[in-house]
Design a protein around this motif. Structure first.
Motif, short mmCIF file in Angstrom:
data_model
loop_
_atom_site.label_atom_id
_atom_site.label_comp_id
_atom_site.label_asym_id
_atom_site.label_seq_id
_atom_site.Cartn_x
_atom_site.Cartn_y
_atom_site.Cartn_z
N ALA A 24 -36.19 3.80 22.73
CA ALA A 24 -37.23 4.68 22.94
C ALA A 24 -37.90 4.63 24.31
O ALA A 24 -37.93 5.65 25.13
CB ALA A 24 -38.03 4.56 21.92
N ILE A 25 -38.06 3.46 24.81
CA ILE A 25 -38.44 3.21 26.10
C ILE A 25 -37.31 3.80 27.29
O ILE A 25 -37.81 4.29 28.07
CB ILE A 25 -38.72 1.58 26.42
CG1 ILE A 25 -39.69 1.22 25.50
CG2 ILE A 25 -38.84 1.37 27.90
CD1 ILE A 25 -41.19 1.56 26.15
N VAL A 53 -35.33 5.97 26.78
CA VAL A 53 -35.39 7.58 26.94
C VAL A 53 -36.60 8.02 27.61
O VAL A 53 -36.60 8.97 28.30
CB VAL A 53 -35.54 8.01 25.65
CG1 VAL A 53 -35.66 9.71 25.44
CG2 VAL A 53 -34.25 7.97 24.72
N GLU A 54 -37.75 7.50 27.35
CA GLU A 54 -39.03 7.95 28.01
C GLU A 54 -39.50 7.70 29.40
O GLU A 54 -39.85 8.37 30.00
CB GLU A 54 -40.31 7.27 27.26
CG GLU A 54 -41.42 7.83 27.73
CD GLU A 54 -42.72 7.66 26.80
OE1 GLU A 54 -43.92 7.71 27.41
OE2 GLU A 54 -42.44 7.32 25.61
N PHE A 55 -38.67 6.42 29.87
CA PHE A 55 -38.66 6.12 31.27
C PHE A 55 -37.64 6.28 32.09
O PHE A 55 -37.66 5.93 33.40
CB PHE A 55 -39.56 4.72 31.44
CG PHE A 55 -40.66 4.70 30.93
CD1 PHE A 55 -41.94 5.00 31.60
CD2 PHE A 55 -41.06 4.53 29.27
CE1 PHE A 55 -43.09 5.00 31.07
CE2 PHE A 55 -42.23 4.32 28.75
CZ PHE A 55 -43.45 4.45 29.75
N ARG A 56 -36.35 6.98 31.78
CA ARG A 56 -35.20 7.04 32.53
C ARG A 56 -35.81 7.96 33.71
O ARG A 56 -34.99 7.78 34.89
CB ARG A 56 -34.16 7.75 31.86
CG ARG A 56 -34.30 9.02 31.34
CD ARG A 56 -33.07 9.47 30.63
NE ARG A 56 -33.00 10.77 30.26
CZ ARG A 56 -32.19 11.29 29.60
NH1 ARG A 56 -31.02 10.58 28.93
NH2 ARG A 56 -32.25 12.44 29.00
#
Length: 258
Positions: A172-173, A175-178
């Motif tokens: 999830a990290i 995905v959110e910060f790419r």
């Protein structure tokens, strides 16, 4: 011949749980690849000795004492790393522990403690590091999950649950910060030849779970070495894995493939 730069050359790097076991192997390896390493752990004597060892070998390292399940301690450790080496652009979220006990004998206190050590610690470390990492232009995070995220073991319900959470946290990290140039992946070891791993085998055997040498040999060939986990984490942190994000890299010699 031009000497090849290290794969983490000059990067401000944090290793949580870095004083012993796979974390210590990672701190040594990362420093050897040019990282400026902040070792974060509760084990003061081991952490300070490891940092001194790295410095004596020509590397750059500091030790910051912290219980990584506590917000104030985490923020202080990240501040110390930033002061010494600049905003961390590589984070190895390795700190963790284990509870081995039949499920119906486990307590609320054990649940709270293990969730804090294995999951809350990654939440706190990542949240503390991300603002500086993003401001520096991006970076990479690796979280230590486990085969236990996908392969359940009797007497390890709490441990399996925490590692399942770590599995999804890393994804999830990522995905959110790419879109802010931050990658996050998980490394997932099998049984490891460390004090932690040997204790796990002993406890499982005590509860009648077959964790014998023969059983481990059948499942994964042999015990994993700490350096093998460290090498996998190095790859995921480095630019060699520049398009690897939200992934789970199993270091288990096909344990989970059987």
């Amino acid at each position: 011949m031009v000497e090849r730069p290290g794969r983490l050359d000059g990067r401000s790097t944090i290793v949580s749980g870095g004083a012993d076991g796979c974390g210590a192997a990672a701190a040594r390896l990362f420093a050897g690849e040019g990282a400026r390493v902040a070792i974060v752990d509760r084990q003061v004597s081991k952490g300070e000795a490891l940092a001194a060892e790295i410095r004596a070998g020509g590397g750059e390292a500091i030790f910051a004492e912290a219980d990584v399940s506590k917000r104030d301690a985490v923020e202080a450790a990240v501040a110390a790393a930033t002061s010494a080496f600049g905003p961390p652009t590589a984070l190895f979220n390795h700190a963790g522990s284990i509870v081995v006990k039949p499920f119906l004998e486990t307590t609320d206190e054990e649940y709270d403690w293990l969730m804090d050590v294995n999951v809350r610690s990654m939440f706190l470390m990542t949240r503390a590091v991300l603002p500086g990492m993003i401001e520096a232009g991006g970076g990479s995070i690796v979280c230590t999950s486990s085969i236990s995220a996908v392969a359940a073991t009797p007497a390890e319900v709490l441990y399996d649950t925490t590692k399942g959470a770590v599995h999804m946290f890393a994804r999830a990290i990522g995905v959110e910060f790419r879109d802010r140039n931050v990658r996050c992946n998980a490394v997932c070891p099998g049984f490891i030849a460390t004090a932690h791993g040997n204790r796990e085998v002993e406890l499982l055997s005590g509860f009648g779970v077959d964790a014998s040498e023969a059983a481990i040999r059948a499942a994964q060939g042999r015990m994993c070495r700490p350096e093998e986990v460290a090498s996998a984490a190095l790859f995921l942190l480095s630019d060699e894995a520049s398009f690897v994000n939200g992934a789970h890299l199993f270091v288990d010699n096909a344990f989970t493939a059987i």
